[in-house]
Scaffold this motif. Structure first.
Motif, PDB file in Angstrom:
ATOM      1  N   VAL A   1      13.513  20.648 -21.994  1.00 23.79           N
ATOM      2  CA  VAL A   1      14.944  20.874 -22.248  1.00 23.79           C
ATOM      3  C   VAL A   1      15.168  21.084 -23.754  1.00 23.79           C
ATOM      4  CG1 VAL A   1      17.279  19.943 -22.047  1.00 23.79           C
ATOM      5  CG2 VAL A   1      15.587  19.513 -20.226  1.00 23.79           C
ATOM      6  N   ALA A   2      14.465  20.275 -24.546  1.00 27.09           N
ATOM      7  CA  ALA A   2      14.591  20.431 -26.006  1.00 27.09           C
ATOM      8  C   ALA A   2      14.142  21.831 -26.431  1.00 27.09           C
ATOM      9  CB  ALA A   2      13.772  19.362 -26.721  1.00 27.09           C
ATOM     10  N   ILE A   3      13.070  22.324 -25.818  1.00 30.62           N
ATOM     11  CA  ILE A   3      12.610  23.685 -26.128  1.00 30.62           C
ATOM     12  C   ILE A   3      13.658  24.687 -25.618  1.00 30.62           C
ATOM     13  CG2 ILE A   3      10.809  25.406 -25.668  1.00 30.62           C
ATOM     14  CD1 ILE A   3       8.828  22.991 -25.457  1.00 30.62           C
ATOM     15  N   GLY A   4      14.268  24.367 -24.475  1.00 29.86           N
ATOM     16  CA  GLY A   4      15.332  25.224 -23.915  1.00 29.86           C
ATOM     17  C   GLY A   4      16.498  25.371 -24.869  1.00 29.86           C
ATOM     18  N   ARG A   5      16.833  24.278 -25.552  1.00 28.60           N
ATOM     19  CA  ARG A   5      17.936  24.366 -26.531  1.00 28.60           C
ATOM     20  C   ARG A   5      17.608  25.338 -27.655  1.00 28.60           C
ATOM     21  NH1 ARG A   5      19.540  18.168 -27.724  1.00 28.60           N
ATOM     22  NH2 ARG A   5      17.464  18.319 -28.604  1.00 28.60           N
ATOM     23  N   ALA A   6      16.311  25.463 -27.949  1.00 23.71           N
ATOM     24  CA  ALA A   6      15.908  26.451 -28.964  1.00 23.71           C
ATOM     25  C   ALA A   6      15.950  27.862 -28.369  1.00 23.71           C
ATOM     26  CB  ALA A   6      14.504  26.124 -29.475  1.00 23.71           C
ATOM     27  N   ILE A   7      15.441  28.010 -27.147  1.00 25.81           N
ATOM     28  CA  ILE A   7      15.349  29.354 -26.539  1.00 25.81           C
ATOM     29  C   ILE A   7      16.727  29.999 -26.377  1.00 25.81           C
ATOM     30  CG2 ILE A   7      14.733  30.612 -24.427  1.00 25.81           C
ATOM     31  CD1 ILE A   7      12.357  28.775 -24.107  1.00 25.81           C
ATOM     32  N   VAL A   8      17.735  29.208 -25.965  1.00 21.51           N
ATOM     33  CA  VAL A   8      19.063  29.801 -25.719  1.00 21.51           C
ATOM     34  C   VAL A   8      19.623  30.472 -26.964  1.00 21.51           C
ATOM     35  CG1 VAL A   8      19.718  28.259 -23.828  1.00 21.51           C
ATOM     36  CG2 VAL A   8      20.286  27.622 -26.187  1.00 21.51           C
ATOM     37  N   ARG A   9      19.166  30.034 -28.105  1.00 14.25           N
ATOM     38  CA  ARG A   9      19.695  30.618 -29.349  1.00 14.25           C
ATOM     39  C   ARG A   9      18.987  31.912 -29.705  1.00 14.25           C
ATOM     40  NH1 ARG A   9      19.202  25.894 -33.310  1.00 14.25           N
ATOM     41  NH2 ARG A   9      19.931  27.509 -34.734  1.00 14.25           N
ATOM     42  N   ASP A  10      17.977  32.258 -28.919  1.00 14.47           N
ATOM     43  CA  ASP A  10      17.240  33.507 -29.096  1.00 14.47           C
ATOM     44  C   ASP A  10      16.845  33.736 -30.560  1.00 14.47           C
ATOM     45  OD1 ASP A  10      15.988  35.766 -28.262  1.00 14.47           O
ATOM     46  OD2 ASP A  10      17.769  37.039 -28.372  1.00 14.47           O
ATOM     47  N   PRO A  11      16.131  32.773 -31.133  1.00 23.39           N
ATOM     48  CA  PRO A  11      15.793  32.883 -32.556  1.00 23.39           C
ATOM     49  C   PRO A  11      14.673  33.893 -32.788  1.00 23.39           C
ATOM     50  CG  PRO A  11      14.709  30.984 -31.619  1.00 23.39           C
ATOM     51  CD  PRO A  11      15.529  31.587 -30.512  1.00 23.39           C
ATOM     52  N   LYS A  12      14.545  34.328 -34.028  1.00 22.32           N
ATOM     53  CA  LYS A  12      13.414  35.196 -34.393  1.00 22.32           C
ATOM     54  C   LYS A  12      12.159  34.346 -34.508  1.00 22.32           C
ATOM     55  CE  LYS A  12      16.113  37.840 -37.650  1.00 22.32           C
ATOM     56  NZ  LYS A  12      16.873  37.214 -38.563  1.00 22.32           N
ATOM     57  N   VAL A  13      12.342  33.129 -34.997  1.00 23.28           N
ATOM     58  CA  VAL A  13      11.196  32.262 -35.282  1.00 23.28           C
ATOM     59  C   VAL A  13      11.453  30.867 -34.709  1.00 23.28           C
ATOM     60  CG1 VAL A  13       9.749  31.289 -37.117  1.00 23.28           C
ATOM     61  CG2 VAL A  13      10.824  33.524 -37.457  1.00 23.28           C
TER      62      VAL A  13
END
Ligand SMILES: Nc1ncnc2c1ncn2[C@@H]1O[C@H](COP(=O)(O)OP(=O)(O)OP(=O)(O)O)[C@@H](O)[C@H]1O
Ligand SMILES: [Mg+2]
Length: 360
Positions: A142-154
């Motif tokens: 879920v913590a990784i999901g919070r990063a993925i939703v933001r569609d970051p470059k890095v």
């Protein structure tokens, strides 16, 4: 154009140098792993990329834009920490959506971003659960999901698996490898203490030591051709054996006479290996083979560890020398107190002069 470019990046706290002369180019789609001893500055370097720590010197560029003074939220990066710190009163869906809602993203887009992340991370069955009803591995997803939703470059990961137990670490490591495959254009920097994570996940490993970069390369480059004694002993477990000696013959094959009455050892040909030069030879425990005669080293086994598929033999060449380690296949019974004779293929023998590899 590289995705990230660090030029002479430095960090000082007060008048203490923590990092100096960090030069690193990272291409889009790479998964770069930072390793190094505790306190060498891995988290500091990651936090400088994230914008959570001020850069004391040099420049950080992301997609060609200098980022030194750009606030974290505008860098196009997302960071996942060791402690996942989910909001306990929010469901998985709400946890993943939270930052997007705060950023006032329209609800339909938020929903689509959360659904995509849940699909990539196989979290769909858990979207309406609270964190307390999830396993540690699921929470970290879920913590990784919070990063993925933001569609970051890095993506930046600081030891994301270190709170998980051994079995879950393995499972989650494989999930991260799959996640990377599902997002081939995403660039990731991943800090870990775990050799296996570094070797299996990295497109390239950056070994940090003594305030700088000791070596950058693919996992197998670092394993097979370490540039210096530090990398030689840091990558690979148990660490590479190092033994001092003197070069007695040069040419197609170098011969080193080991100090302290040891035998002569042949090593791969190198350049500038003058006779009489003091060197160290390096042999990985797994590159020793047990022989009946003509060993390069012979010693008495004073300790063994049977790991099932391999046995580690700790042996000393003569009284007072540091213990060497041989990793021999299978179960080696009743070796304690016995004499072991080992040899190594010359192309598996590394040569170091003043700490630096003599390989050309
Ligand atoms: N705010 C600070 N003030 C002074 N020194 C600091 C500060 N933060 C970190 N340091 C020092 O900077 C060095 C690098 O710390 P950092 O946390 O980056 O290490 P690390 O490689 O991530 O270590 P670990 O593997 O233990 O997580 C350490 O020597 C640490 O004591
Ligand atoms: Mg750290």
């Amino acid at each position: 154009m590289s995705e990230l470019n660090l030029t002479d990046v430095a960090k000082t706290y007060g008048n203490v140098d923590v990092l100096k002369n960090i030069n690193l180019e990272i291409e889009r789609g790479e998964l770069i792993v930072f390793v190094g001893p505790s306190g060498c500055g891995k988290s500091t370097l990651l936090r400088m990329v994230a914008g959570l720590e001020k850069i004391s010197g040099g420049t950080l560029e992301i997609e060609g834009q200098v980022m030194n003074d750009v606030p974290p939220a505008q860098r196009g990066i997302a960071m996942v920490f060791q402690s996942y710190a989910l909001y306990p009163h929010m469901t998985v869906r709400e946890n993943m959506a939270f930052a997007l809602k705060i950023a006032k993203m329209p609800a339909a887009e938020v929903g689509a971003a959360v659904d995509r992340a849940a699909r990539i991370l196989q979290l769909e069955p858990y979207l309406d659960r609270l964190p307390k009803a999830l396993s540690g591995g699921q929470r970290q997803r879920v913590a990784i999901g919070r990063a993925i939703v933001r569609d970051p470059k890095v993506y930046l990961f600081d030891e994301p698996l270190s709170n998980l137990d051994a079995a879950l670490r393995v499972a989650t490591r494989i999930e991260i490898a799959r996640l990377k495959e599902a997002m081939p254009d995403s660039t990731m920097i991943y800090v870990t203490h775990d050799q296996v994570e570094a070797m299996t996940l990295a497109s390239r490993i950056v070994v940090l030591a003594n305030k700088g970069i000791a070596q950058v390369g693919t996992p197998l480059e670092l394993y097979e051709t370490p540039d210096n004694e530090f990398v030689a002993q840091f990558i690979g477990s148990p660490a590479m054996n190092l033994l001092p000696g003197v070069i007695t013959q040069t040419g197609a094959q170098t011969v080193v006479k080991l100090d302290g009455g040891g035998k002569a050892v042949s090593a791969i040909a190198t350049e500038a290996d003058d006779e009489g030069k003091q060197v160290k030879i390096g042999v990985r425990p797994e590159d020793f083979v047990s022989v009946d005669g003509d060993p390069i080293l012979e010693g008495v086994v004073d300790f063994t560890e049977a790991l099932g598929e391999v046995t580690l033999l700790y042996f000393a060449v003569e009284d007072g020398t540091d213990a060497l380690i041989a990793k021999l296949p299978g179960v080696q019974k009743n070796m304690r107190g016995k004499t072991v004779m080992v040899s190594a293929n010359p192309d598996k023998v590394h040569l170091f002069h003043q700490g630096v590899s003599m390989r050309k």
